[in-house]
Design a protein around this motif. Structure first.
Motif, PDB file in Angstrom:
ATOM      1  N   ALA A  88       0.837  -1.053  -0.026  1.00  0.00           N
ATOM      2  CA  ALA A  88      -0.156  -0.027   0.071  1.00  0.00           C
ATOM      3  C   ALA A  88       0.702   1.336  -0.099  1.00  0.00           C
ATOM      4  N   PHE A  89       1.909   1.269  -0.705  1.00  0.00           N
ATOM      5  CA  PHE A  89       2.777   2.419  -0.902  1.00  0.00           C
ATOM      6  C   PHE A  89       2.119   3.490  -1.638  1.00  0.00           C
ATOM      7  N   ASP A  90       2.422   4.677  -1.168  1.00  0.00           N
ATOM      8  CA  ASP A  90       1.680   5.771  -2.317  1.00  0.00           C
ATOM      9  C   ASP A  90       2.962   6.194  -3.495  1.00  0.00           C
ATOM     10  N   TRP A  91       4.024   5.706  -3.092  1.00  0.00           N
ATOM     11  CA  TRP A  91       5.199   6.266  -4.327  1.00  0.00           C
ATOM     12  C   TRP A  91       5.968   4.879  -4.189  1.00  0.00           C
ATOM     13  N   VAL A  92       6.213   4.378  -5.422  1.00  0.00           N
ATOM     14  CA  VAL A  92       7.130   3.305  -5.622  1.00  0.00           C
ATOM     15  C   VAL A  92       8.173   3.841  -6.706  1.00  0.00           C
ATOM     16  N   ILE A  93       9.577   3.861  -6.340  1.00  0.00           N
ATOM     17  CA  ILE A  93      10.517   4.339  -7.019  1.00  0.00           C
ATOM     18  C   ILE A  93      11.621   3.049  -7.497  1.00  0.00           C
ATOM     19  N   GLU A  94      11.577   2.966  -8.852  1.00  0.00           N
ATOM     20  CA  GLU A  94      12.545   1.937  -9.047  1.00  0.00           C
ATOM     21  C   GLU A  94      13.950   2.395  -9.612  1.00  0.00           C
ATOM     22  N   ASN A  95      14.836   1.860  -8.597  1.00  0.00           N
ATOM     23  CA  ASN A  95      16.314   2.369  -8.886  1.00  0.00           C
ATOM     24  C   ASN A  95      17.240   1.345  -9.195  1.00  0.00           C
ATOM     25  N   ASP A  96      17.196   0.869 -10.601  1.00  0.00           N
ATOM     26  CA  ASP A  96      17.939  -0.101 -11.348  1.00  0.00           C
ATOM     27  C   ASP A  96      18.996   0.390 -12.036  1.00  0.00           C
ATOM     28  N   GLY A  97      19.513   1.817 -11.890  1.00  0.00           N
ATOM     29  CA  GLY A  97      20.754   2.178 -12.331  1.00  0.00           C
ATOM     30  C   GLY A  97      20.396   3.153 -13.454  1.00  0.00           C
ATOM     31  N   ASP A  98      19.351   3.499 -14.039  1.00  0.00           N
ATOM     32  CA  ASP A  98      19.178   4.401 -15.138  1.00  0.00           C
ATOM     33  C   ASP A  98      18.783   5.620 -14.303  1.00  0.00           C
ATOM     34  N   GLY A  99      19.590   6.412 -14.474  1.00  0.00           N
ATOM     35  CA  GLY A  99      19.554   7.789 -13.579  1.00  0.00           C
ATOM     36  C   GLY A  99      18.378   8.547 -14.329  1.00  0.00           C
ATOM     37  N   GLN A 100      18.540   8.915 -15.304  1.00  0.00           N
ATOM     38  CA  GLN A 100      17.148   9.388 -15.915  1.00  0.00           C
ATOM     39  C   GLN A 100      15.853   8.994 -15.614  1.00  0.00           C
ATOM     40  N   ARG A 101      15.643   7.471 -15.594  1.00  0.00           N
ATOM     41  CA  ARG A 101      14.462   7.368 -15.190  1.00  0.00           C
ATOM     42  C   ARG A 101      14.304   7.500 -13.615  1.00  0.00           C
ATOM     43  N   LEU A 102      15.366   7.443 -12.964  1.00  0.00           N
ATOM     44  CA  LEU A 102      15.218   7.752 -11.632  1.00  0.00           C
ATOM     45  C   LEU A 102      14.788   9.250 -11.295  1.00  0.00           C
ATOM     46  N   GLU A 103      15.507  10.097 -12.087  1.00  0.00           N
ATOM     47  CA  GLU A 103      14.990  11.446 -11.750  1.00  0.00           C
ATOM     48  C   GLU A 103      13.747  11.780 -12.180  1.00  0.00           C
ATOM     49  N   GLU A 104      13.018  11.007 -13.267  1.00  0.00           N
ATOM     50  CA  GLU A 104      11.601  11.071 -13.749  1.00  0.00           C
ATOM     51  C   GLU A 104      10.798  10.633 -12.784  1.00  0.00           C
ATOM     52  N   GLN A 105      11.157   9.716 -11.941  1.00  0.00           N
ATOM     53  CA  GLN A 105      10.249   9.064 -10.938  1.00  0.00           C
ATOM     54  C   GLN A 105      10.279   9.853  -9.762  1.00  0.00           C
ATOM     55  N   LEU A 106      11.676  10.717  -9.306  1.00  0.00           N
ATOM     56  CA  LEU A 106      11.694  11.433  -8.033  1.00  0.00           C
ATOM     57  C   LEU A 106      10.896  12.908  -8.305  1.00  0.00           C
ATOM     58  N   GLU A 107      10.907  13.375  -9.531  1.00  0.00           N
ATOM     59  CA  GLU A 107      10.350  14.700  -9.844  1.00  0.00           C
ATOM     60  C   GLU A 107       9.084  14.999  -9.198  1.00  0.00           C
ATOM     61  N   PRO A 108       7.797  14.155  -9.405  1.00  0.00           N
ATOM     62  CA  PRO A 108       6.654  14.374  -8.800  1.00  0.00           C
ATOM     63  C   PRO A 108       6.792  13.988  -7.069  1.00  0.00           C
ATOM     64  N   LEU A 109       7.537  13.332  -6.432  1.00  0.00           N
ATOM     65  CA  LEU A 109       7.794  13.223  -5.383  1.00  0.00           C
ATOM     66  C   LEU A 109       8.270  14.513  -4.417  1.00  0.00           C
ATOM     67  N   LEU A 110       9.418  14.973  -5.328  1.00  0.00           N
ATOM     68  CA  LEU A 110       9.847  16.465  -5.030  1.00  0.00           C
ATOM     69  C   LEU A 110       8.812  17.425  -4.782  1.00  0.00           C
ATOM     70  N   GLU A 111       8.089  17.370  -5.935  1.00  0.00           N
ATOM     71  CA  GLU A 111       7.060  18.485  -6.114  1.00  0.00           C
ATOM     72  C   GLU A 111       5.987  18.434  -5.132  1.00  0.00           C
ATOM     73  N   PHE A 112       5.587  17.073  -4.868  1.00  0.00           N
ATOM     74  CA  PHE A 112       4.669  16.886  -3.655  1.00  0.00           C
ATOM     75  C   PHE A 112       5.082  17.562  -2.390  1.00  0.00           C
ATOM     76  N   ALA A 113       6.483  17.255  -2.186  1.00  0.00           N
ATOM     77  CA  ALA A 113       7.131  17.810  -0.944  1.00  0.00           C
ATOM     78  C   ALA A 113       7.240  19.215  -0.997  1.00  0.00           C
ATOM     79  N   ARG A 114       7.705  19.975  -1.978  1.00  0.00           N
ATOM     80  CA  ARG A 114       7.700  21.417  -2.105  1.00  0.00           C
ATOM     81  C   ARG A 114       6.269  21.943  -2.031  1.00  0.00           C
ATOM     82  N   SER A 115       5.281  21.414  -2.469  1.00  0.00           N
ATOM     83  CA  SER A 115       3.952  21.772  -2.350  1.00  0.00           C
ATOM     84  C   SER A 115       3.322  22.003  -0.984  1.00  0.00           C
ATOM     85  N   ARG A 116       4.081  21.372   0.034  1.00  0.00           N
ATOM     86  CA  ARG A 116       3.661  21.261   1.619  1.00  0.00           C
ATOM     87  C   ARG A 116       4.731  22.149   2.236  1.00  0.00           C
TER      88      ARG A 116
END
Length: 117
Positions: A88-116
């Motif tokens: 039941a996780f709100d966010w699942v981040i896949e960290n398999d070594g693709d830096g660009q994909r990791l950044e794409e996944q983290l951006e919405p999470l960071l935006e959520f935190a910034r909005s608070r």
């Protein structure tokens, strides 16, 4: 797993302030390394709907490339896999070594935190 909570200090199940957060108020709290369902339950009970859970996953192959090797009695213990079936996780981040994909996944999470903030 990390718990992201927004709001006032938490109360324990006994409604007494937890010493670590007593008298402290921050718009966003990042808590890393929660390991058990009871940890997540505590944050959800204390902070309610503002609690966001984040699961970071990596394939076994990616973990092995980083030097991880399964250790019986350690890697199969509750502290290491107690949340594997939680689901039941709100966010699942896949960290398999693709830096660009990791950044794409983290951006919405960071935006959520910034909005608070």
């Amino acid at each position: 797993m990390s718990a992201l909570s927004c709001g006032s200090p938490a109360l324990s199940r006994s409604s007494l302030p937890r010493k670590v957060v007593e008298g402290v108020a921050q718009p966003v709290w990042l808590v890393s390394d929660t390991r058990r369902v009871s940890d997540v339950q505590w944050f959800r009970e204390a902070y309610g709907a503002v609690t966001q859970t984040v699961r970071v996953v990596a394939s076994e192959q990616a973990r092995q490339q980083r030097g991880w090797a399964f250790t019986p009695g350690v890697d199969d213990g509750e502290s290491e896999c107690g949340l594997d079936a939680f689901g039941a996780f709100d966010w699942v981040i896949e960290n398999d070594g693709d830096g660009q994909r990791l950044e794409e996944q983290l951006e919405p999470l960071l935006e959520f935190a910034r909005s608070r903030l």
